[in-house]
Scaffold this motif. Structure first.
Motif, PDB file in Angstrom:
ATOM      1  N   LEU A 138      13.375  28.287  68.454  1.00 41.17           N
ATOM      2  CA  LEU A 138      13.199  26.944  68.994  1.00 41.17           C
ATOM      3  C   LEU A 138      14.229  26.000  68.379  1.00 41.17           C
ATOM      4  CD1 LEU A 138       9.298  26.628  68.892  1.00 41.17           C
ATOM      5  CD2 LEU A 138      10.744  27.242  70.827  1.00 41.17           C
ATOM      6  N   ALA A 139      15.068  25.430  69.216  1.00 40.57           N
ATOM      7  CA  ALA A 139      16.082  24.482  68.748  1.00 40.57           C
ATOM      8  C   ALA A 139      16.116  23.314  69.722  1.00 40.57           C
ATOM      9  CB  ALA A 139      17.448  25.158  68.683  1.00 40.57           C
ATOM     10  N   PHE A 140      15.778  22.119  69.241  1.00 40.26           N
ATOM     11  CA  PHE A 140      15.672  20.967  70.130  1.00 40.26           C
ATOM     12  C   PHE A 140      17.045  20.379  70.404  1.00 40.26           C
ATOM     13  CE2 PHE A 140      15.134  16.420  70.930  1.00 40.26           C
ATOM     14  CZ  PHE A 140      14.266  16.472  72.009  1.00 40.26           C
ATOM     15  N   ASP A 141      17.341  20.176  71.693  1.00 42.74           N
ATOM     16  CA  ASP A 141      18.559  19.514  72.133  1.00 42.74           C
ATOM     17  C   ASP A 141      18.152  18.594  73.275  1.00 42.74           C
ATOM     18  OD1 ASP A 141      20.955  19.055  73.885  1.00 42.74           O
ATOM     19  OD2 ASP A 141      21.948  20.196  72.305  1.00 42.74           O
ATOM     20  N   ALA A 142      18.183  17.275  73.034  1.00 46.04           N
ATOM     21  CA  ALA A 142      17.656  16.311  74.005  1.00 46.04           C
ATOM     22  C   ALA A 142      18.360  16.426  75.354  1.00 46.04           C
ATOM     23  CB  ALA A 142      17.805  14.890  73.445  1.00 46.04           C
ATOM     24  N   GLU A 143      19.698  16.513  75.332  1.00 41.80           N
ATOM     25  CA  GLU A 143      20.441  16.598  76.585  1.00 41.80           C
ATOM     26  C   GLU A 143      20.157  17.916  77.309  1.00 41.80           C
ATOM     27  OE1 GLU A 143      25.069  16.175  78.227  1.00 41.80           O
ATOM     28  OE2 GLU A 143      24.611  16.002  76.093  1.00 41.80           O
ATOM     29  N   GLY A 144      20.115  18.993  76.535  1.00 42.35           N
ATOM     30  CA  GLY A 144      19.833  20.296  77.139  1.00 42.35           C
ATOM     31  C   GLY A 144      18.442  20.360  77.718  1.00 42.35           C
ATOM     32  N   TYR A 145      17.431  19.814  76.991  1.00 43.09           N
ATOM     33  CA  TYR A 145      16.059  19.795  77.498  1.00 43.09           C
ATOM     34  C   TYR A 145      15.967  18.975  78.788  1.00 43.09           C
ATOM     35  CZ  TYR A 145      13.635  22.061  73.593  1.00 43.09           C
ATOM     36  OH  TYR A 145      13.159  22.963  72.688  1.00 43.09           O
ATOM     37  N   THR A 146      16.672  17.839  78.809  1.00 42.52           N
ATOM     38  CA  THR A 146      16.648  16.991  80.009  1.00 42.52           C
ATOM     39  C   THR A 146      17.218  17.732  81.210  1.00 42.52           C
ATOM     40  OG1 THR A 146      16.908  15.009  78.639  1.00 42.52           O
ATOM     41  CG2 THR A 146      17.415  14.802  80.981  1.00 42.52           C
ATOM     42  N   PHE A 147      18.358  18.392  81.011  1.00 51.97           N
ATOM     43  CA  PHE A 147      18.991  19.128  82.108  1.00 51.97           C
ATOM     44  C   PHE A 147      18.085  20.249  82.624  1.00 51.97           C
ATOM     45  CE2 PHE A 147      23.246  17.342  81.164  1.00 51.97           C
ATOM     46  CZ  PHE A 147      23.691  17.175  82.469  1.00 51.97           C
ATOM     47  N   VAL A 148      17.516  21.035  81.717  1.00 53.32           N
ATOM     48  CA  VAL A 148      16.749  22.198  82.158  1.00 53.32           C
ATOM     49  C   VAL A 148      15.429  21.776  82.805  1.00 53.32           C
ATOM     50  CG1 VAL A 148      15.453  22.664  80.031  1.00 53.32           C
ATOM     51  CG2 VAL A 148      16.117  24.552  81.510  1.00 53.32           C
ATOM     52  N   LEU A 149      14.809  20.695  82.326  1.00 55.27           N
ATOM     53  CA  LEU A 149      13.576  20.232  82.955  1.00 55.27           C
ATOM     54  C   LEU A 149      13.855  19.629  84.330  1.00 55.27           C
ATOM     55  CD1 LEU A 149      11.695  18.714  79.878  1.00 55.27           C
ATOM     56  CD2 LEU A 149      11.241  20.875  81.062  1.00 55.27           C
ATOM     57  N   LEU A 150      14.990  18.930  84.470  1.00 58.05           N
ATOM     58  CA  LEU A 150      15.403  18.464  85.801  1.00 58.05           C
ATOM     59  C   LEU A 150      15.702  19.649  86.714  1.00 58.05           C
ATOM     60  CD1 LEU A 150      17.755  15.434  84.998  1.00 58.05           C
ATOM     61  CD2 LEU A 150      15.526  15.351  86.142  1.00 58.05           C
ATOM     62  N   ASN A 151      16.303  20.682  86.134  1.00 54.82           N
ATOM     63  CA  ASN A 151      16.580  21.893  86.890  1.00 54.82           C
ATOM     64  C   ASN A 151      15.281  22.528  87.388  1.00 54.82           C
ATOM     65  OD1 ASN A 151      17.818  25.205  86.286  1.00 54.82           O
ATOM     66  ND2 ASN A 151      18.332  23.881  87.989  1.00 54.82           N
ATOM     67  N   ASP A 152      14.239  22.511  86.551  1.00 54.87           N
ATOM     68  CA  ASP A 152      12.935  23.019  86.965  1.00 54.87           C
ATOM     69  C   ASP A 152      12.387  22.239  88.158  1.00 54.87           C
ATOM     70  OD1 ASP A 152      13.065  24.832  84.917  1.00 54.87           O
ATOM     71  OD2 ASP A 152      11.771  23.711  83.559  1.00 54.87           O
ATOM     72  N   VAL A 153      12.514  20.916  88.093  1.00 58.23           N
ATOM     73  CA  VAL A 153      12.006  20.061  89.178  1.00 58.23           C
ATOM     74  C   VAL A 153      12.765  20.333  90.472  1.00 58.23           C
ATOM     75  CG1 VAL A 153      11.753  17.685  89.971  1.00 58.23           C
ATOM     76  CG2 VAL A 153      11.215  18.260  87.594  1.00 58.23           C
ATOM     77  N   GLY A 182      24.539  22.629  83.754  1.00 57.29           N
ATOM     78  CA  GLY A 182      24.541  21.755  82.580  1.00 57.29           C
ATOM     79  C   GLY A 182      23.616  22.251  81.483  1.00 57.29           C
ATOM     80  N   SER A 183      22.468  22.823  81.868  1.00 53.55           N
ATOM     81  CA  SER A 183      21.500  23.270  80.864  1.00 53.55           C
ATOM     82  C   SER A 183      21.928  24.553  80.166  1.00 53.55           C
ATOM     83  CB  SER A 183      20.131  23.473  81.524  1.00 53.55           C
ATOM     84  OG  SER A 183      20.223  24.410  82.585  1.00 53.55           O
ATOM     85  N   THR A 184      22.615  25.438  80.881  1.00 50.89           N
ATOM     86  CA  THR A 184      23.030  26.701  80.255  1.00 50.89           C
ATOM     87  C   THR A 184      24.055  26.476  79.155  1.00 50.89           C
ATOM     88  OG1 THR A 184      24.650  26.974  82.051  1.00 50.89           O
ATOM     89  CG2 THR A 184      22.560  28.132  82.267  1.00 50.89           C
ATOM     90  N   LYS A 185      24.818  25.388  79.248  1.00 53.37           N
ATOM     91  CA  LYS A 185      25.832  25.108  78.222  1.00 53.37           C
ATOM     92  C   LYS A 185      25.211  24.535  76.949  1.00 53.37           C
ATOM     93  CE  LYS A 185      28.530  22.411  80.577  1.00 53.37           C
ATOM     94  NZ  LYS A 185      29.693  21.555  80.937  1.00 53.37           N
ATOM     95  N   LYS A 186      24.038  23.929  77.060  1.00 46.44           N
ATOM     96  CA  LYS A 186      23.472  23.197  75.932  1.00 46.44           C
ATOM     97  C   LYS A 186      22.409  23.969  75.157  1.00 46.44           C
ATOM     98  CE  LYS A 186      25.724  19.294  76.546  1.00 46.44           C
ATOM     99  NZ  LYS A 186      26.596  18.729  75.499  1.00 46.44           N
ATOM    100  N   LEU A 187      21.801  24.991  75.786  1.00 47.14           N
ATOM    101  CA  LEU A 187      20.669  25.663  75.166  1.00 47.14           C
ATOM    102  C   LEU A 187      20.962  27.136  74.921  1.00 47.14           C
ATOM    103  CD1 LEU A 187      17.780  24.176  77.349  1.00 47.14           C
ATOM    104  CD2 LEU A 187      18.416  23.480  75.050  1.00 47.14           C
ATOM    105  N   SER A 188      20.259  27.688  73.944  1.00 42.89           N
ATOM    106  CA  SER A 188      20.344  29.128  73.728  1.00 42.89           C
ATOM    107  C   SER A 188      19.629  29.844  74.867  1.00 42.89           C
ATOM    108  CB  SER A 188      19.693  29.499  72.391  1.00 42.89           C
ATOM    109  OG  SER A 188      18.304  29.211  72.431  1.00 42.89           O
ATOM    110  N   LEU A 189      19.950  31.115  75.070  1.00 40.87           N
ATOM    111  CA  LEU A 189      19.363  31.870  76.170  1.00 40.87           C
ATOM    112  C   LEU A 189      17.842  31.969  76.067  1.00 40.87           C
ATOM    113  CD1 LEU A 189      19.850  33.469  78.734  1.00 40.87           C
ATOM    114  CD2 LEU A 189      20.195  35.511  77.334  1.00 40.87           C
TER     115      LEU A 189
END
Length: 294
Positions: free
Chosen positions: A107-122, A51-58
């Motif tokens: 730096l480009a803020f995307d709330a959904e992408g940030y949520t997915f990648v931080l959950l992915n970190d956890v 989910g996070s790879t689709k929403k954020l830049s590399l």
């Protein structure tokens, strides 16, 4: 009055009852070996990662994924009661700081992408720490971790795939009739097993944090290679400096970790050498001691 003969169960009921017994018997073994919550963490890791790879830049995805290292260190200290030296903590912070510097120009803020990648970190950090913890369970072992983890999660994954329609797309995929596709697919599956086994093996002989740091350093090494091969690397001083800070932190971490391991082994060997003469001396004294009459 004659009693009517009882109807025999049909073949389907027989098969389902036998399958139900087999599954229940197997699952009780799995539960007794405490493999949970690894399967849930494993699925959560993959779902949030996709989910996070689709929403954020590399670049942004890369920098936020570096927080996995920090979370792994925190969870390992809380769950496994592991202590880290100040030098080791500083090297981990240097890796995270380098990633922030490297991505500062994108730096480009995307709330959904940030949520997915931080959950992915956890999920990634928890999966690594609990893998290390379960590897200490007697009778489970490295292959047991891989097998039970995959077996427990295959049914929920199939149900979710059917619900989302992905299973139908897989069945309707025309590539199944291609020999070359099937060969590449089997090769990919084999490499997936090799990758999972290498992660478990690294966690078994090292710490969960070491496994995470190696993965991060590998990604930085790939970025270095991408500077010269592929032609898609866009140079910027911020990115270049950040990558160098990352790789320096990773190298310092590796040096401190394996130096402490080597020092511990040397200390144990020296203690063993000192212990042997003492034991032999005590045995000699016991043999020379005269027997006293009772």
């Amino acid at each position: 009055m004659s009693r009517a003969p009882a109807s025999r169960p049909d073949q389907t009921v027989k098969l389902l009852s036998a399958a139900f017994y087999a599954a229940s018997s197997f699952l009780i073994i799995v539960v007794n070996k405490t493999i949970f919550p690894l399967p849930l963490l494993y699925v959560g890791n993959h779902v949030t990662g996709l989910g996070s790879t689709k929403k954020l830049s590399l670049p942004m995805f890369t920098v936020l994924r570096k927080f996995t290292i920090l979370l792994t260190m925190i969870m390992e200290s809380k769950i496994l009661r592991t202590t880290f030296s100040p030098q080791l903590v500083c090297s981990v912070l240097a890796i995270v700081f380098g990633a922030l510097v490297a991505a500062s120009s994108d730096l480009a803020f995307d709330a959904e992408g940030y949520t997915f990648v931080l959950l992915n970190d956890v999920f990634t950090a928890a999966n690594g720490v609990y893998t290390k913890k379960k590897l200490g369970v007697e009778g489970l072992g490295k292959y047991g971790i891989l097998f039970y983890n995959a077996f427990i999660i295959i049914i929920p994954t199939a149900l979710v795939s059917a619900y989302t329609g992905d299973l139908e797309k897989v069945i309707a995929f025309k590539g199944w009739m291609s020999l070359s596709f099937n060969l590449y697919f089997l090769l990919s599956c084999a490499m997936g097993f090799v990758l999972m086994y290498s992660i478990v093996l690294c966690s078994y002989y090292n710490s969960a944090l070491t496994t995470t740091v190696i993965g991060a350093v590998k990604n930085v090494a790939v970025a270095y290679i991408g500077m010269f091969i592929g032609g898609d690397y866009v140079f910027s001083w911020a990115n270049f400096v950040g990558l160098n800070i990352c790789i320096t932190g990773g190298l310092v971490y590796s040096y401190l970790t394996f130096q402490s391991t080597s020092s511990a082994q040397t200390t144990n060997q020296e203690e063993d050498k000192l212990r042997v003469p003492v034991v032999e001396e005590l045995q000699d004294r016991a043999e020379k001691r005269p027997l006293t009459a009772v």
